[in-house]
Design an enzyme around this catalytic site. Structure first.
Site, PDB file in Angstrom:
ATOM      1  N   GLU A  93      46.931  35.517  33.890  1.00 31.91           N
ATOM      2  CA  GLU A  93      47.926  36.908  33.791  1.00 31.91           C
ATOM      3  C   GLU A  93      47.873  37.424  34.949  1.00 31.91           C
ATOM      4  O   GLU A  93      48.879  37.846  35.615  1.00 31.91           O
ATOM      5  CB  GLU A  93      47.710  37.713  32.719  1.00 31.91           C
ATOM      6  CG  GLU A  93      48.090  37.186  31.367  1.00 31.91           C
ATOM      7  CD  GLU A  93      46.704  36.440  30.893  1.00 31.91           C
ATOM      8  OE1 GLU A  93      46.761  36.043  29.421  1.00 31.91           O
ATOM      9  OE2 GLU A  93      45.749  36.192  31.479  1.00 31.91           O
TER      10      GLU A  93
ATOM     11  N   HIS B 259      30.028  48.668  57.274  1.00 28.26           N
ATOM     12  CA  HIS B 259      31.014  48.341  56.492  1.00 28.26           C
ATOM     13  C   HIS B 259      32.114  49.760  56.592  1.00 28.26           C
ATOM     14  O   HIS B 259      33.278  49.754  56.542  1.00 28.26           O
ATOM     15  CB  HIS B 259      30.728  48.169  55.086  1.00 28.26           C
ATOM     16  CG  HIS B 259      31.911  48.059  54.056  1.00 28.26           C
ATOM     17  ND1 HIS B 259      32.666  46.834  53.825  1.00 28.26           N
ATOM     18  CD2 HIS B 259      32.728  48.973  53.349  1.00 28.26           C
ATOM     19  CE1 HIS B 259      33.391  46.940  52.977  1.00 28.26           C
ATOM     20  NE2 HIS B 259      33.704  48.130  52.865  1.00 28.26           N
TER      21      HIS B 259
ATOM     22  N   HIS C  49      36.966  52.083  58.220  1.00 26.47           N
ATOM     23  CA  HIS C  49      36.133  50.972  58.071  1.00 26.47           C
ATOM     24  C   HIS C  49      36.248  50.289  59.208  1.00 26.47           C
ATOM     25  O   HIS C  49      37.030  49.531  59.725  1.00 26.47           O
ATOM     26  CB  HIS C  49      36.562  49.889  56.801  1.00 26.47           C
ATOM     27  CG  HIS C  49      36.614  50.503  55.285  1.00 26.47           C
ATOM     28  ND1 HIS C  49      37.719  51.240  54.944  1.00 26.47           N
ATOM     29  CD2 HIS C  49      35.595  50.610  54.498  1.00 26.47           C
ATOM     30  CE1 HIS C  49      37.246  51.804  53.573  1.00 26.47           C
ATOM     31  NE2 HIS C  49      36.179  51.454  53.470  1.00 26.47           N
TER      32      HIS C  49
ATOM     33  N   HIS D 268      45.645  41.421  19.502  1.00 24.74           N
ATOM     34  CA  HIS D 268      46.960  41.378  20.401  1.00 24.74           C
ATOM     35  C   HIS D 268      48.190  42.309  19.983  1.00 24.74           C
ATOM     36  O   HIS D 268      49.155  42.001  20.475  1.00 24.74           O
ATOM     37  CB  HIS D 268      47.290  39.923  19.730  1.00 24.74           C
ATOM     38  CG  HIS D 268      46.560  38.650  20.146  1.00 24.74           C
ATOM     39  ND1 HIS D 268      45.211  38.555  20.062  1.00 24.74           N
ATOM     40  CD2 HIS D 268      46.880  37.491  20.698  1.00 24.74           C
ATOM     41  CE1 HIS D 268      44.871  37.388  20.759  1.00 24.74           C
ATOM     42  NE2 HIS D 268      45.756  36.787  21.292  1.00 24.74           N
TER      43      HIS D 268
END
Length: 671
Positions: free
Chosen positions: A414, A265, A35, A476
């Site tokens: 999380e 890029h 890149h 869950h």
């Protein structure tokens, strides 16, 4: 963009920045991949940062009080490799630059912390670096509160791109950093407006300055190609009482015909394009050739921090012996000597008392023993503290008001929590652990994988580990998650059967140097299955004989966690029928696989039928059920084949056939 004007205005700066750009172009052309655009666009910002602001010593890249530099936009890895080579890093030689992205080279496609000392964290998955940086900055605050500013006082610098800021984890990280007022964290945003698919605005219209500001950051803007303007905002940023984001307006692929396009890029490898770009830069040197005066100027920048490092070493030596030893011990990752004795004492107490508690509660009981003697532990939870049982007495809450606090309220983040814990562990001097429900490893998974890849000993406390959580239902109830984690290389997954195995698992996790640990813990109460005290850590063997057969051994039952008590009950039923049955507890597949052949064959000898019991899917079990050569024909599995349901735990176990009677029936059918 008038390249000639840039070169004329500050020729000394221009020559140094151009060295970065040309090394990037040469290496990427040689590799025919990479890149190019980001190193070409951010070379000016990086030059000002390294020359005037970054505290580092190129000859001592692991100096504990160095500034941390994190290339969150890891695809632009040639930026950091060029900087390291130019400043005199001993590992990143010109040969390594020439072998960019090649087998055996340390100059990998994305920066990898386990290959190069000066690479603070492995980046490439966008957003991970900026999220790791939050953990680095938190660790710096915690250690400064404990050891004082003379020993710990450094910044964490991040170069992030548009892609980093679009990834969801970036919002978790940004809002957490803002709440924590991490004033030593400074993000340099490569604001070039281009992604792989084209202009950013085809996919996103976020006002990033307002976004950061709304999260409690100080924000600045600068011309990312004007060294005076860059220096101005960085100088101001270091005085802020909040984390800082600097929007550096840059041109991707600066000076090339691909400038400001999506083409820039990726890899710019066309010989004509490269020749024209170098000519536009006024650079008339062969590939990989850096004139001696420019290399010397860069090496002087790399040596600039040596005096400050030496002064720091004197301050460290002046600390009281005990405090200095504790600082160095925690930094090394070694557990205190008394840990093993404290764990043994707890095991003896539990063997004698035989409590029936959920292993999430068992974990809390262990932490009550561990945290007072391991001042480097830093706990936390993603808004489930009372359910994960991760908070113990006297830890104190980490925050702007209390930097000595050792418990972090991560909020419902999380992924951000896992990424921050990676950063803390990589920073050194702290041992992070954090909790959520096992099912939500789905949210944390990208950073958990990087824990394993980087060799970072983070401990993940994952509770509510099966259908045993009951009424919350299948959303869950994890069924595939333990198998997924076991499939991850370099990750220890512990599913303890009782408090004793939980204590042993924690001891292993806290003495690990290069492997993360996952503790899969129950919501429901479980009996103590190890009533005969042993000083030896049996969980360290991965699997062991918990109860042997009486009479001729005809069956072996293998189980983990909450299903070990079911295996023991099934053994009673089978023994009553005269079927000699051994029960093997398998708290950690990875550690069992690491034992020698002789031990594994003693635990799992050929001949008897084998049945595994686990309230999850079968994947992963066949290596133990079918034998290591896949020849053990008489084997079965009692567990889950689909998702769970909403009901009390005991009804769910009956509904899905995970019972002692079902296990006994499976054995008799196999016989």
């Amino acid at each position: 963009m008038d390249i000639n004007a840039l070169a004329r205005t500050n020729p000394d700066h221009w020559s140094k920045a151009t060295a970065i750009r040309t090394l990037a172009m040469d290496a990427i052309q040689a590799a025919n991949s990479g890149h190019s655009g980001m190193p070409m666009g951010m070379a000016d910002v990086a030059t000002v940062l390294f020359e005037k602001h970054l505290k580092f010593d190129a000859k001592n890249p692991d100096w504990p009080d160095r500034d941390r530099f994190i290339l969150s936009a890891g695809h632009g890895s040639m930026l950091i490799y060029a900087l390291l080579y130019l400043t005199g890093d001993a590992q990143v030689t010109l040969d390594q630059i020439k072998n960019f992205r090649q087998l055996g080279a340390i100059t990998a496609g994305h920066p990898e912390n386990f290959l190069i000392k000066a690479v603070e964290t492995t980046t490439g998955p966008l957003g991970q670096g900026i999220a790791n940086a939050v953990g680095f900055a938190m660790a710096e605050e915690i250690q400064r509160a404990r050891y004082g500013k003379k020993i710990v006082d450094h910044h964490t610098w991040v170069i992030a791109g548009d892609g980093c800021l679009m990834e969801g984890v970036s919002q978790e990280a940004i809002s957490l950093a803002g709440r924590q007022e991490l004033s030593k964290l400074i993000v340099l945003w490569d604001n070039n407006g281009i992604t792989i698919d084209g202009r950013v605005d085809i996919a996103d219209r976020t006002d990033q300055l307002k976004r950061f500001e709304a999260s409690g950051w100080t924000v600045y803007e600068c011309d990312g190609h004007d060294p005076q303007d860059i220096d101005r905002v960085i100088t101001a940023a270091k005085k802020s009482k909040h984390p800082v984001m600097i929007a550096c307006k840059t041109h991707i692929g600066l000076g090339s015909s691909a400038q400001d396009t999506a083409k820039a890029h990726g890899a710019l490898t066309d010989a004509k394009l490269i020749a024209e770009t170098k000519a536009a830069y006024g650079w008339h040197h062969p590939a990989f050739d850096i004139p001696a005066d420019i290399k010397s100027a860069w090496e002087a920048i790399g040596a600039r921090g040596a005096t400050e490092r030496a002064a720091w070493e004197q301050r460290l030596a002046a600390l009281p012996q005990g405090k200095r030893a504790e600082f160095l011990r925690a930094l090394s990752g070694e557990a205190p000597r008394q840990l093993a004795a404290r764990i043994r004492a707890l095991k003896k107490q539990i063997s004698d008392e035989g409590p029936k508690v959920a292993t999430r509660k068992s974990s809390e009981m262990v932490l009550e023993v561990i945290n007072p003697i391991m001042a480097e532990t830093v706990g936390g939870s993603a808004d489930l503290t009372g359910s994960n049982n991760t908070l113990t007495r006297d830890l104190g809450t980490f925050g702007p008001e209390n930097r000595a606090g050792r418990y972090v309220y991560y909020g419902i983040r999380e992924h951000g929590m896992a990424a921050a814990m990676n950063g803390m562990a990589l920073h050194g001097g702290v041992r992070p652990y954090g909790g959520t429900f096992m099912c939500f490893t789905d949210y944390a998974r990208p950073s958990m994988r990087l824990s394993a890849l980087m060799g970072v000993p983070v401990t993940y406390v994952m509770t509510h580990d099966s259908i045993g959580l009951g009424e919350d239902g299948p959303t869950h109830q994890p069924v595939e998650h333990v198998a997924m984690l076991r499939a991850t290389p370099n990750m220890m997954v512990f599913r303890p059967a009782d408090t004793i195995e939980t204590a042993e698992a924690w001891e292993i996790a806290l003495t690990s140097q290069k492997t993360p640990s996952v503790l899969a813990l129950s919501r429901q109460n479980l009996p103590t299955v190890r009533r005969n005290h042993t000083a030896k850590n049996l969980t360290a063997q991965g699997g062991y004989v918990l109860a042997d057969a009486e009479g001729k051994r005809q069956a072996i039952l293998l189980a983990t966690g909450s299903e070990v008590e079911i295996a023991l009950a099934a053994r009673d039923l089978l023994q009553a029928q005269g079927i000699g049955t051994r029960v093997v507890s398998m708290p950690c597949f990875e550690l069992f696989a690491a034992q020698d052949d002789a031990y594994r064959k003693r635990v799992l000898p050929a001949g008897p039928v084998r049945v595994a019991i686990e309230a999850g899917v079968r994947q992963g079990w066949d290596q133990w059920l079918l034998g290591e050569r896949g020849r053990e024909a008489k084997a079965g599995f009692v567990g889950m084949t689909g998702f769970g349901a909403s009901a009390p735990a005991e009804k769910l176990y009956a509904r899905f056939g995970i019972t002692a009677q079902a296990v006994a029936d499976k054995v008799t059918a196999l016989l």
